[in-house]
Motif scaffolding. Structure first.
Motif, PDB file in Angstrom:
ATOM      1  N   UNK A   1       9.831 -33.061  56.348  1.00  0.00           N
ATOM      2  CA  UNK A   1       8.571 -33.258  55.839  1.00  0.00           C
ATOM      3  C   UNK A   1       8.459 -33.261  54.263  1.00  0.00           C
ATOM      4  N   UNK A   2       7.707 -33.803  53.300  1.00  0.00           N
ATOM      5  CA  UNK A   2       7.348 -33.376  52.301  1.00  0.00           C
ATOM      6  C   UNK A   2       6.529 -32.542  51.773  1.00  0.00           C
ATOM      7  N   UNK A   3       6.868 -31.618  50.948  1.00  0.00           N
ATOM      8  CA  UNK A   3       5.777 -30.284  50.870  1.00  0.00           C
ATOM      9  C   UNK A   3       5.281 -30.471  49.279  1.00  0.00           C
ATOM     10  N   UNK A   4       3.632 -30.540  49.462  1.00  0.00           N
ATOM     11  CA  UNK A   4       2.957 -30.850  48.020  1.00  0.00           C
ATOM     12  C   UNK A   4       1.989 -29.785  48.108  1.00  0.00           C
ATOM     13  N   UNK A   5       2.412 -28.835  47.139  1.00  0.00           N
ATOM     14  CA  UNK A   5       1.536 -27.588  46.964  1.00  0.00           C
ATOM     15  C   UNK A   5       0.122 -28.165  45.973  1.00  0.00           C
ATOM     16  N   UNK A   6       0.179 -29.215  45.512  1.00  0.00           N
ATOM     17  CA  UNK A   6      -0.824 -29.593  44.536  1.00  0.00           C
ATOM     18  C   UNK A   6      -2.034 -30.065  45.350  1.00  0.00           C
ATOM     19  N   UNK A   7      -1.855 -30.570  46.573  1.00  0.00           N
ATOM     20  CA  UNK A   7      -2.640 -31.211  47.540  1.00  0.00           C
ATOM     21  C   UNK A   7      -3.341 -30.404  48.129  1.00  0.00           C
ATOM     22  N   UNK A   8      -4.496 -30.222  48.083  1.00  0.00           N
ATOM     23  CA  UNK A   8      -5.571 -29.586  48.931  1.00  0.00           C
ATOM     24  C   UNK A   8      -5.045 -28.088  49.349  1.00  0.00           C
ATOM     25  N   UNK A   9      -4.589 -27.594  48.154  1.00  0.00           N
ATOM     26  CA  UNK A   9      -4.168 -26.148  48.363  1.00  0.00           C
ATOM     27  C   UNK A   9      -2.665 -25.961  49.016  1.00  0.00           C
ATOM     28  N   UNK A  10      -2.041 -27.133  49.277  1.00  0.00           N
ATOM     29  CA  UNK A  10      -0.639 -27.097  49.718  1.00  0.00           C
ATOM     30  C   UNK A  10      -0.805 -27.683  51.182  1.00  0.00           C
ATOM     31  N   UNK A  11       0.152 -28.882  51.269  1.00  0.00           N
ATOM     32  CA  UNK A  11       0.081 -29.499  52.278  1.00  0.00           C
ATOM     33  C   UNK A  11       1.767 -30.021  52.647  1.00  0.00           C
ATOM     34  N   UNK A  12       1.862 -30.482  53.964  1.00  0.00           N
ATOM     35  CA  UNK A  12       3.289 -30.911  54.160  1.00  0.00           C
ATOM     36  C   UNK A  12       2.860 -32.027  55.143  1.00  0.00           C
ATOM     37  N   UNK A  13       3.835 -33.246  54.896  1.00  0.00           N
ATOM     38  CA  UNK A  13       3.852 -34.388  55.899  1.00  0.00           C
ATOM     39  C   UNK A  13       4.768 -35.134  55.756  1.00  0.00           C
ATOM     40  N   UNK A  14       4.911 -36.115  57.019  1.00  0.00           N
ATOM     41  CA  UNK A  14       6.098 -36.812  57.076  1.00  0.00           C
ATOM     42  C   UNK A  14       5.289 -38.037  57.774  1.00  0.00           C
ATOM     43  N   UNK A  15       6.215 -39.332  57.224  1.00  0.00           N
ATOM     44  CA  UNK A  15       5.654 -40.654  57.994  1.00  0.00           C
ATOM     45  C   UNK A  15       6.611 -41.292  58.974  1.00  0.00           C
ATOM     46  N   UNK A  16       6.176 -41.918  60.068  1.00  0.00           N
ATOM     47  CA  UNK A  16       6.903 -42.874  60.917  1.00  0.00           C
ATOM     48  C   UNK A  16       6.032 -43.981  61.260  1.00  0.00           C
ATOM     49  N   UNK A  17       6.723 -44.895  61.640  1.00  0.00           N
ATOM     50  CA  UNK A  17       6.036 -45.986  62.076  1.00  0.00           C
ATOM     51  C   UNK A  17       5.722 -46.237  63.733  1.00  0.00           C
ATOM     52  N   UNK A  18       4.447 -46.776  63.894  1.00  0.00           N
ATOM     53  CA  UNK A  18       3.938 -46.916  65.280  1.00  0.00           C
ATOM     54  C   UNK A  18       4.564 -48.340  65.782  1.00  0.00           C
ATOM     55  N   UNK A  19       4.386 -48.637  66.909  1.00  0.00           N
ATOM     56  CA  UNK A  19       4.829 -49.759  67.673  1.00  0.00           C
ATOM     57  C   UNK A  19       4.547 -51.272  67.039  1.00  0.00           C
ATOM     58  N   UNK A  20       3.407 -51.011  66.203  1.00  0.00           N
ATOM     59  CA  UNK A  20       3.009 -52.502  65.598  1.00  0.00           C
ATOM     60  C   UNK A  20       3.239 -52.511  64.196  1.00  0.00           C
ATOM     61  N   UNK A  21       4.160 -51.622  63.823  1.00  0.00           N
ATOM     62  CA  UNK A  21       4.481 -51.476  62.339  1.00  0.00           C
ATOM     63  C   UNK A  21       3.579 -50.696  61.465  1.00  0.00           C
ATOM     64  N   UNK A  22       2.316 -50.113  62.119  1.00  0.00           N
ATOM     65  CA  UNK A  22       1.382 -49.295  61.378  1.00  0.00           C
ATOM     66  C   UNK A  22       2.343 -48.127  60.951  1.00  0.00           C
ATOM     67  N   UNK A  23       1.833 -47.482  59.875  1.00  0.00           N
ATOM     68  CA  UNK A  23       2.294 -46.319  58.923  1.00  0.00           C
ATOM     69  C   UNK A  23       1.610 -45.182  59.452  1.00  0.00           C
ATOM     70  N   UNK A  24       2.056 -44.128  60.167  1.00  0.00           N
ATOM     71  CA  UNK A  24       1.553 -42.942  60.764  1.00  0.00           C
ATOM     72  C   UNK A  24       1.851 -41.728  59.828  1.00  0.00           C
ATOM     73  N   UNK A  25       1.058 -40.928  59.269  1.00  0.00           N
ATOM     74  CA  UNK A  25       1.158 -39.853  58.608  1.00  0.00           C
ATOM     75  C   UNK A  25       0.944 -38.339  59.416  1.00  0.00           C
ATOM     76  N   UNK A  26       2.071 -37.657  59.635  1.00  0.00           N
ATOM     77  CA  UNK A  26       1.585 -36.440  60.368  1.00  0.00           C
ATOM     78  C   UNK A  26       1.329 -35.471  59.133  1.00  0.00           C
ATOM     79  N   UNK A  27       0.132 -34.650  59.205  1.00  0.00           N
ATOM     80  CA  UNK A  27      -0.353 -34.120  58.009  1.00  0.00           C
ATOM     81  C   UNK A  27      -0.673 -32.684  58.417  1.00  0.00           C
ATOM     82  N   UNK A  28      -0.132 -31.598  57.838  1.00  0.00           N
ATOM     83  CA  UNK A  28      -0.426 -30.251  57.924  1.00  0.00           C
ATOM     84  C   UNK A  28      -0.642 -29.638  56.832  1.00  0.00           C
TER      85      UNK A  28
END
Length: 140
Positions: A106-133
């Protein structure tokens, strides 16, 4: 007097509604709240399923005319972001099901909303899904 209440749902085009339902229900705990087929003229149809997760609703749309699959109504959704807790554990569980992510970690971005981490995967139809914490619970 009128008011805007917030996001109602995200419309997501799918090449196969059942495959998309299975993906979101088995990987992210979405629940199917409605599913229907709308008959159109000339033997055409549209399958629609509403999937819900903690106040987030996806409207999954499959047209019998597959040429509409990627184009929709002239717009696009860049990605669907699903807020999670304990992102590393979720990534491990999803990888164990055979799904691949776009990056190893996951990418860690401390500048986003006080700190966040996220990672992307693709869904079955090619849609981009971000899991965001969010790393700071004081924001949101």
């Amino acid at each position: 007097m009128h008011s805007f209440k917030g996001l109602a749902h995200i419309g997501l085009y799918s090449g196969d509604v059942e495959e998309t339902i299975n993906f979101y229900t088995s990987n992210f705990d979405f629940q199917v709240v409605n599913e229907r087929t709308i008959e159109k003229p000339d033997h055409q149809w549209v399958k629609v399923a509403m999937l819900a997760l903690n106040g987030m609703t996806l409207e999954v749309i499959e047209h019998s005319d597959k040429s509409l699959h990627k184009t929709g109504n002239g717009g696009c959704v860049d990605h669907v972001a699903i807020e999670v807790e304990n992102l590393p554990e979720i990534v491990t569980a999803i990888r164990a099901k055979g799904h691949q992510f776009r990056t190893e970690e996951p990418v860690v971005n401390m500048e986003m909303l006080g700190g966040a981490r996220y990672i992307y995967l693709s869904g079955p139809s090619g849609e981009s899904i971000e899991l965001f914490e969010l790393l700071s619970r004081n924001v949101h």
